[in-house]
Write a protein that holds these residues in place. Structure first.
Motif, PDB file in Angstrom:
ATOM      1  N   LEU A 171       0.804  -1.218   0.000  1.00 45.00           N
ATOM      2  CA  LEU A 171       0.000   0.000   0.000  1.00 45.00           C
ATOM      3  C   LEU A 171       0.839   1.271   0.000  1.00 45.00           C
ATOM      4  CD1 LEU A 171      -2.795  -1.043   2.532  1.00 45.00           C
ATOM      5  CD2 LEU A 171      -2.852  -1.101   0.025  1.00 45.00           C
ATOM      6  N   LEU A 172       2.167   1.105   0.029  1.00 47.66           N
ATOM      7  CA  LEU A 172       3.071   2.248  -0.062  1.00 47.66           C
ATOM      8  C   LEU A 172       4.139   1.949  -1.098  1.00 47.66           C
ATOM      9  CD1 LEU A 172       3.741   3.183   3.681  1.00 47.66           C
ATOM     10  CD2 LEU A 172       2.238   4.379   2.088  1.00 47.66           C
ATOM     11  N   PHE A 173       4.616   2.983  -1.771  1.00 43.62           N
ATOM     12  CA  PHE A 173       5.751   2.762  -2.670  1.00 43.62           C
ATOM     13  C   PHE A 173       6.982   3.425  -2.075  1.00 43.62           C
ATOM     14  CE2 PHE A 173       3.661   6.586  -4.304  1.00 43.62           C
ATOM     15  CZ  PHE A 173       4.711   7.469  -4.500  1.00 43.62           C
ATOM     16  N   ASP A 174       8.101   2.742  -2.220  1.00 46.32           N
ATOM     17  CA  ASP A 174       9.362   3.212  -1.655  1.00 46.32           C
ATOM     18  C   ASP A 174      10.074   4.042  -2.718  1.00 46.32           C
ATOM     19  OD1 ASP A 174      11.643   3.640  -0.227  1.00 46.32           O
ATOM     20  OD2 ASP A 174      12.442   1.623  -0.479  1.00 46.32           O
ATOM     21  N   GLY A 175       9.796   5.321  -2.730  1.00 44.59           N
ATOM     22  CA  GLY A 175      10.389   6.195  -3.735  1.00 44.59           C
ATOM     23  C   GLY A 175      10.013   7.634  -3.450  1.00 44.59           C
ATOM     24  N   THR A 176      10.251   8.489  -4.422  1.00 38.90           N
ATOM     25  CA  THR A 176       9.959   9.915  -4.255  1.00 38.90           C
ATOM     26  C   THR A 176       9.257  10.443  -5.489  1.00 38.90           C
ATOM     27  OG1 THR A 176      10.939  12.096  -3.906  1.00 38.90           O
ATOM     28  CG2 THR A 176      12.242  10.517  -5.145  1.00 38.90           C
ATOM     29  N   LEU A 177       8.455  11.476  -5.299  1.00 37.03           N
ATOM     30  CA  LEU A 177       7.791  12.149  -6.411  1.00 37.03           C
ATOM     31  C   LEU A 177       8.364  13.532  -6.674  1.00 37.03           C
ATOM     32  CD1 LEU A 177       4.069  11.260  -5.598  1.00 37.03           C
ATOM     33  CD2 LEU A 177       5.462  10.319  -7.449  1.00 37.03           C
ATOM     34  N   THR A 178       9.264  13.973  -5.831  1.00 34.57           N
ATOM     35  CA  THR A 178       9.752  15.350  -5.912  1.00 34.57           C
ATOM     36  C   THR A 178      11.243  15.458  -6.221  1.00 34.57           C
ATOM     37  OG1 THR A 178      10.038  15.371  -3.504  1.00 34.57           O
ATOM     38  CG2 THR A 178       7.951  16.207  -4.377  1.00 34.57           C
ATOM     39  N   GLU A 179      12.054  14.529  -5.747  1.00 30.81           N
ATOM     40  CA  GLU A 179      13.502  14.613  -5.962  1.00 30.81           C
ATOM     41  C   GLU A 179      13.836  13.996  -7.315  1.00 30.81           C
ATOM     42  OE1 GLU A 179      15.426  12.839  -2.620  1.00 30.81           O
ATOM     43  OE2 GLU A 179      14.234  13.968  -1.166  1.00 30.81           O
ATOM     44  N   VAL A 180      13.622  14.779  -8.366  1.00 32.92           N
ATOM     45  CA  VAL A 180      13.633  14.238  -9.726  1.00 32.92           C
ATOM     46  C   VAL A 180      15.027  13.814 -10.196  1.00 32.92           C
ATOM     47  CG1 VAL A 180      11.577  15.504 -10.405  1.00 32.92           C
ATOM     48  CG2 VAL A 180      13.818  16.574 -10.687  1.00 32.92           C
ATOM     49  N   LEU A 181      16.063  14.246  -9.535  1.00 26.02           N
ATOM     50  CA  LEU A 181      17.419  13.874  -9.939  1.00 26.02           C
ATOM     51  C   LEU A 181      17.958  12.688  -9.149  1.00 26.02           C
ATOM     52  CD1 LEU A 181      19.061  17.406 -10.380  1.00 26.02           C
ATOM     53  CD2 LEU A 181      18.001  15.941 -12.114  1.00 26.02           C
ATOM     54  N   SER A 182      17.141  12.106  -8.285  1.00 27.28           N
ATOM     55  CA  SER A 182      17.604  11.017  -7.436  1.00 27.28           C
ATOM     56  C   SER A 182      17.293   9.666  -8.072  1.00 27.28           C
ATOM     57  CB  SER A 182      16.934  11.093  -6.060  1.00 27.28           C
ATOM     58  OG  SER A 182      15.531  10.841  -6.182  1.00 27.28           O
TER      59      SER A 182
END
Length: 239
Positions: free
Chosen positions: A77-88
């Motif tokens: 139910l959760l994803f291990d990632g980011t939606l904002t740190e586009v260079l990571s």
């Protein structure tokens, strides 16, 4: 209007987006749930409570022994990632697992095989790869290939299920592109974390992604074999 012109491509893309909830309702609802869960954990919960939640739903050995159902289903139910740190690298992982895996490949699976089968494929890959990885970890611990603290390692998210549908979607690409697609499905986990080899095995999440891909490829082979048998027998719906 020619669908290959820029205007035709734009019109087709807008139509696909507009009809997405109707054509892939399960996937659409799941994506909304994942996004809401991500915002809740990252922006609403206090940091210590968010960390405690992630620890509780991680599918490590201790949690699988203590509360397996909560860990297995909660981690999806959760994803291990980011939606904002586009260079990571985390954003790259989000693009592959949430964007390409869930939004595209799970939606294709749902349209092709129906909502129930799509859910079964995704959950089967998520749970199957998790349990197979746990067995590999136990074997590795017995031989000293992994450190003991791997029992409490953080391991949650949608990537095993996404990896399974990415592998199954080999059937969705043209025949000439299937080998490169399969190579991509296998390569991205190795590129992301496969450089860490604590022993004769790569890092355990890399093992999990490769096992999830193997499940998806096996299912794709089974679908192809079944379709071939139906064509040879002239069964209804084999065309």
């Amino acid at each position: 209007m020619n669908a290959r012109t820029p205007r035709g491509l734009l019109t087709g893309a807008l139509h696909a987006v507009r009809t997405y909830p109707r054509r892939s309702p399960l996937t659409f609802g799941y994506v909304v749930l994942l996004l809401l869960g991500h915002v809740w954990v990252e922006s609403v919960l206090a940091a210590d409570r968010a960390d405690a939640l992630r620890d509780h739903i991680s599918t490590n050995l201790d949690n699988l022994h203590d509360h397996p159902v909560t860990a297995l289903f909660g981690s999806a139910l959760l994803f291990d990632g980011t939606l904002t740190e586009v260079l990571s690298t985390g954003f790259g992982s989000t693009l592959i697992t949430l964007g390409l895996g869930v939004c595209c490949c799970l939606a294709w699976t749902e349209r092709r095989h129906g909502s129930l089968r799509a859910a079964a494929v995704f959950l089967g890959g998520h749970i199957g790869a998790t349990l197979l990885t746990a067995a590999v970890i136990l074997l590795a611990l017995r031989h000293g290939w992994y450190p003991q603290d791997v029992r409490q390692a953080s391991d949650y998210g949608i990537s095993y299920g996404a990896q399974t549908v990415l592998a199954l979607a080999t059937l969705a690409v043209p025949r000439w592109a299937r080998l490169p697609w399969a190579a991509f499905v296998l390569a991205w986990p190795l590129a992301g974390g496969g450089g860490e080899w604590p022993g004769p095995l790569p890092e355990f999440t890399t093992v999990g992604h490769l096992l999830a891909a193997a499940l998806g490829f096996a299912l794709a082979a089974a679908v192809t074999l079944t379709a071939s048998r139906r064509r040879r027998s002239g069964a209804p719906g084999s065309a």
